[in-house]
Design a protein around this motif. Structure first.
Motif, PDB file in Angstrom:
ATOM      1  N   CYS A  49       0.826  -1.208   0.000  1.00  0.00           N
ATOM      2  CA  CYS A  49       0.000   0.000   0.000  1.00  0.00           C
ATOM      3  C   CYS A  49       0.866   1.266   0.000  1.00  0.00           C
ATOM      4  N   HIS A  50       2.031   1.185   0.639  1.00  0.00           N
ATOM      5  CA  HIS A  50       2.943   2.336   0.628  1.00  0.00           C
ATOM      6  C   HIS A  50       3.346   2.665  -0.805  1.00  0.00           C
ATOM      7  N   SER A  51       3.611   1.632  -1.605  1.00  0.00           N
ATOM      8  CA  SER A  51       3.953   1.862  -3.004  1.00  0.00           C
ATOM      9  C   SER A  51       2.765   2.390  -3.794  1.00  0.00           C
ATOM     10  N   GLY A  52       1.563   2.183  -3.258  1.00  0.00           N
ATOM     11  CA  GLY A  52       0.345   2.723  -3.872  1.00  0.00           C
ATOM     12  C   GLY A  52      -0.013   4.094  -3.331  1.00  0.00           C
ATOM     13  N   HIS A  53       0.955   4.778  -2.716  1.00  0.00           N
ATOM     14  CA  HIS A  53       0.813   6.160  -2.240  1.00  0.00           C
ATOM     15  C   HIS A  53      -0.119   6.295  -1.038  1.00  0.00           C
TER      16      HIS A  53
END
Length: 629
Positions: A49-53
């Motif tokens: 989710c972090h990579s999904g902003h």
């Protein structure tokens, strides 16, 4: 932290905050009035989710709360992995456990306006799990069918706040162990629980601790955590470290007390930056609270933990190579015996378990042996965490009781195979595991049962494959990984796996011969019997399991010069179905080899002599007219 009473004060204080939080299908605990916010917007901060902003989503919610003047009512918390990675970034609003999927900053505005300010659920952004037929499931089977022990706090707490962990019962197990139990009592509880190592081999955890417990206080001992998770598709340990790091610290301290060690090391790969950061924060906080360091809970027991970062070598997941790396040497395995429990890190008795194994320990100490053994099977007690990926609708982290069938995990929790495709196999155990075919779709997942069909549990990666996967290509993929990651110390692994890969490559290129299958099996047995470490010994498993269950595909590649799944390009050709082709010319315009001819609004044709099999035609066709045979 001098006593359990001090711990209880913090836990009671935190009840007003963590009380309203509960998972899907759970009932929130009785509310306790407090001074802080009593409503929470939980934003997933795991790697996916972090990579999904998700950080931008969190920032937007905080800004909206400030503008609306709701700081005393609502609090935004960044959590670890919420589990359903396919739908991330996930946001959960408490009380009520309202799940929202694929949230971006713009959706956050709508959710805030309708839910936070308006008091109504923003229904169009609610989490909806997918079924195999493409419909949505609002029964939350992904969550409701799980039993969470190792993942109990992931998504429920702020992993960077030790008070929240304590509020969920954290460090009570350590306090009880130090003040109410002897070291032998602790080992006996772990033995009686039936907990087996979750890193792959399934060795009884209590036995490992018992082997290392002799001569307490007379010789230096160590407790190590294997967080070097290197299997392709596996992210269980990473998610626990990101979402609940204190559970591992607490368990390692308990292990230290049990065997008489005062120093622990967590060996974690540097490619896990979020996990590393949260571990560092957790260690600092635990030291500040006196939960690591000297005289824990007012006793004479001392224990501390340090991190060691790995550089991504797969072989460092093997216990002797891991310890050699911690010592500052090249990560290579060595022969056993002596085993680490006798002579491990710095030639001292050492206990090494993986992240998931440790995450179970505090719950076993607090809730007891009978509670833990009530889940799972007689030989495989408790639960197992799987990283569910591949050809399945609901990819993500799942935790189920041992003995749950493969079908239940994939169909009920995972939502089945997408696009109406047929389930073909599931790969468990990564490069060390095997492929489970459809004939064993209802097999219980436990150590003994999987071993009986030539597969293994492994650390918990579970990759689902459908009819479009070529099993020869799958075996080749895992062998490529093993060849690349072999440390090269022993000849059977260094040379043997390379020879196997060469044979598989010939087969996928249409140059194989039937005698190659005998050569593969002969090489595999030699490598299994003669490799230095467990990684080399299990390297042939993907090849052997596919040969056992999908031998017909190998034969098709060799005798018919065809890849039944249409994956191996050397054995397949692209064709255009004249019945489906609309003559739009997109395929011809995007073909880099000018291999496609045809007039506008007329069926096109592919010149197989010119075709380089790049797939551009299939990617650009809007009508499904291009087929790969």
């Amino acid at each position: 932290m001098k006593s359990l009473e001090e711990l209880k004060v913090i836990r009671d204080r935190m009840q007003s905050q963590i009380g309203p939080r509960c998972g899907v299908g759970e009932t929130a605990p009785e509310h306790v009035e407090g001074d802080g916010p009593e409503k929470f917007i939980m934003v997933c901060g795991g790697t996916g989710c972090h990579s999904g902003h998700s950080q931008e989503v969190m920032d937007r919610f905080e800004k909206l709360i400030k503008v609306a003047g709701k700081e005393k009512e609502y609090k935004v918390i960044q959590t670890g992995c919420q589990g359903l990675c396919a739908k991330g970034p996930i946001v959960v609003i408490h009380p009520g456990a309202v799940f929202y999927e694929e949230v971006n900053p713009d959706k956050a505005e709508v959710i805030f306006r309708e839910h936070v300010e308006g008091g109504n659920v923003a229904s169009k952004y609610l989490l909806r799990e997918e079924n195999a037929d493409g419909t949505n499931d609002e029964d939350f089977k992904f969550y409701n069918r799980q039993t969470r022990i190792a993942l109990r706090n992931c998504g429920m707490i702020d992993p960077e706040n030790i008070d929240e962990y304590i509020g969920r019962g954290g460090y009570e197990a350590l306090g009880r162990s130090l003040t109410q139990m002897s070291p032998d009592d602790v080992i006996q509880v772990v033995l009686d629980s039936g907990l087996r190592g979750r890193g792959g081999a399934g060795f009884p955890t209590g036995k490992k601790w018992k082997f290392a417990c002799g001569n307490r206080g007379q010789v230096q001992k160590y407790v190590c955590c294997n967080a070097d998770e290197g299997d392709p598709g596996a992210f269980m340990d990473r998610s626990i470290l990101e979402g609940d790091p204190h559970s591992v610290l607490e368990a390692m301290a308990i292990a230290g007390y049990a065997i008489g060690a005062d120093q622990g090391y967590i060996y974690v790969r540097a490619e896990y930056p979020i996990a590393v950061d949260r571990l560092r924060i957790a260690i600092r906080q635990a030291r500040e609270y006196g939960l690591l360091g000297k005289n824990l809970f007012g006793t004479d027991f001392n224990f501390d933990i340090d991190l060691r970062l790995g550089a991504g070598a797969f072989v460092c997941g093997e216990e002797t190579a891991l310890m050699t790396s911690i010592e500052g040497n090249r990560g290579e395995p060595h022969t056993r015996p002596p085993f680490p429990a006798v002579k491990g890190l710095f030639q001292s008795p050492t206990v090494l378990n993986n992240v998931e194994t440790y995450a179970n320990i505090p719950e076993i100490i607090v809730k007891g042996v009978d509670w833990f053994r009530s889940m799972g099977t007689e030989g495989s007690a408790g639960t197992k965490v799987f990283a569910l990926g591949g050809k399945v609708n609901n990819t993500g982290l799942v935790e189920v009781p041992m003995g749950t069938t493969l079908r239940e995990v994939i169909e009920e929790i995972g939502g089945g195979v997408p696009k109406g495709k047929k389930f073909k196999a599931a790969q468990t155990g990564g490069p060390s595991g095997g492929c489970i075919p459809e004939k064993y779709y209802d097999i219980p997942i436990d150590y003994e049962t999987l071993k009986s069909i030539g597969c293994m549990m492994g650390s918990g990666g579970m990759i689902v494959m459908d009819e479009d996967n070529c099993m020869v290509d799958i075996a080749k993929f895992f062998l490529e990984f093993t060849v690349s990651e072999s440390c090269g110390k022993c000849t059977p692994c260094r040379i043997g796996t390379r020879r196997m890969l060469e044979i598989l490559t010939r087969i996928t290129e249409g140059k194989g011969e039937m005698e190659d299958l005998n050569k593969l099996e002969e090489l595999a047995k030699y490598i299994q019997a003669n490799s230095l470490c467990g990684l080399g010994q299990t390297a042939p498993n993907p090849v052997l399991s596919t040969l056992r269950f999908f031998r017909d595909e190998y034969v098709a590649h060799i005798q018919d010069k065809k890849c039944p799944a249409g994956v191996c390009k050397a054995l397949c050709t692209y064709e255009i179905d004249p019945e489906k082709c609309k003559g739009c010319t997109l395929c011809a315009r995007n073909c880099p080899a000018d291999a496609i001819t045809g007039s506008v609004k007329e069926p096109h044709h592919i010149d197989t002599d010119k075709c380089i099999k790049c797939g551009a035609c299939m990617d650009n066709c809007r009508f499904g007219a291009v087929v790969f045979k």
